[in-house]
Design a protein around this motif. Sequence first.
Motif, PDB file in Angstrom:
ATOM      1  N   GLY A  43       0.803  -1.225   0.000  1.00 56.21           N
ATOM      2  CA  GLY A  43       0.000   0.000   0.000  1.00 56.21           C
ATOM      3  C   GLY A  43       0.834   1.272   0.000  1.00 56.21           C
ATOM      4  O   GLY A  43       0.297   2.378  -0.027  1.00 56.21           O
ATOM      5  N   GLY A  45       2.581   2.467  -2.330  1.00 51.53           N
ATOM      6  CA  GLY A  45       2.556   3.168  -3.612  1.00 51.53           C
ATOM      7  C   GLY A  45       3.572   2.656  -4.613  1.00 51.53           C
ATOM      8  O   GLY A  45       3.775   3.256  -5.672  1.00 51.53           O
ATOM      9  N   LYS A  46       4.180   1.517  -4.330  1.00 51.37           N
ATOM     10  CA  LYS A  46       5.242   0.977  -5.196  1.00 51.37           C
ATOM     11  C   LYS A  46       4.725   0.686  -6.613  1.00 51.37           C
ATOM     12  O   LYS A  46       5.339   1.093  -7.595  1.00 51.37           O
ATOM     13  CB  LYS A  46       5.826  -0.322  -4.591  1.00 51.37           C
ATOM     14  CG  LYS A  46       6.347  -0.174  -3.172  1.00 51.37           C
ATOM     15  CD  LYS A  46       6.965  -1.470  -2.653  1.00 51.37           C
ATOM     16  CE  LYS A  46       5.969  -2.626  -2.515  1.00 51.37           C
ATOM     17  NZ  LYS A  46       4.872  -2.392  -1.553  1.00 51.37           N
ATOM     18  N   SER A  47       3.610  -0.040  -6.685  1.00 55.67           N
ATOM     19  CA  SER A  47       3.076  -0.394  -8.011  1.00 55.67           C
ATOM     20  C   SER A  47       2.608   0.860  -8.751  1.00 55.67           C
ATOM     21  O   SER A  47       2.788   0.969  -9.970  1.00 55.67           O
ATOM     22  CB  SER A  47       1.910  -1.378  -7.884  1.00 55.67           C
ATOM     23  OG  SER A  47       2.368  -2.602  -7.355  1.00 55.67           O
ATOM     24  N   THR A  48       2.023   1.788  -8.018  1.00 59.07           N
ATOM     25  CA  THR A  48       1.581   3.042  -8.638  1.00 59.07           C
ATOM     26  C   THR A  48       2.772   3.770  -9.250  1.00 59.07           C
ATOM     27  O   THR A  48       2.714   4.214 -10.402  1.00 59.07           O
ATOM     28  CB  THR A  48       0.873   3.933  -7.592  1.00 59.07           C
ATOM     29  OG1 THR A  48      -0.246   3.225  -7.062  1.00 59.07           O
ATOM     30  CG2 THR A  48       0.401   5.238  -8.203  1.00 59.07           C
TER      31      THR A  48
END
Length: 220
Positions: A43, A45-48
């Motif tokens: 959660g 924000g890594k993938s974002t």
Amino acid sequence: MILCESICKTYGKTDSSVFVKALEDINLNIEDGEFVSIIGKSGAGKSTLLKILGTILRPSEGRLIIDGLDVTKMKPGDLSEFRNKHIGFIYQSFMLEESLTAIENVALPLMISGLKKKEYVAKALDMLRMVGLEQRSGHKPSELSGGERQRVCIARALINDPSIILADEPTGNLDEKTGKEIMDNILRMSKGKTLILVTHDMDLAAMAPRKLVLHDGKLV
Ligand SMILES: Nc1ncnc2c1ncn2[C@@H]1O[C@H](COP(=O)(O)OP(=O)(O)O)[C@@H](O)[C@H]1O
Ligand SMILES: [Mg+2]
């Protein structure tokens, strides 16, 4: 070079219950050929961030500049062409087309580029050979193991010889031994390229000369 200038990303409308500030004021500079890992809790924000770097997502604010080009200003058509040429994505869940064989999955970026069948079949087979899967070229993803699926994904990500490789928890769905083999494949195949690896495996992250930490949407 990849340059992030004050990048913010929000999901949902400001006053709605689904509003999320996923990234806040990201400033980042990644040199050509660098190997960078990104770690952080689920959660964070890594993938974002990786999707924004990969031009799959547009930032809500700020600019992303790749090789001097402001990609946040590009039209969707130009952007997908740019992405197909310059960026290779490796996903935790492989994201393969279930209806296509391994070789067709690998060839997909070349088909999109408009290459002739003879050429893309030969190139895709070469890529499968490089990841040790030429014997599985006619298999559908459902007929492959997790490690084999990930190798198809790696071959697909690299077939257009992109300069930037983005990997989002590429070993997250694999056992330890297979994960190691996959990382070896990724490192070997991305030599000389920019590699950005998202992981929550500290040992994997430590392989990168530069480690970034995301916490609640901010780089710390
Ligand atoms: N499509 C979306 N719509 C709304 N919120 C999202 C969406 N994608 C991610 N989020 C939220 O944004 C935050 C960051 O998510 P993500 O980038 O997937 O984190 P990570 O990869 O570090 O686990 C999380 O709070 C998540 O719930
Ligand atoms: Mg993620």
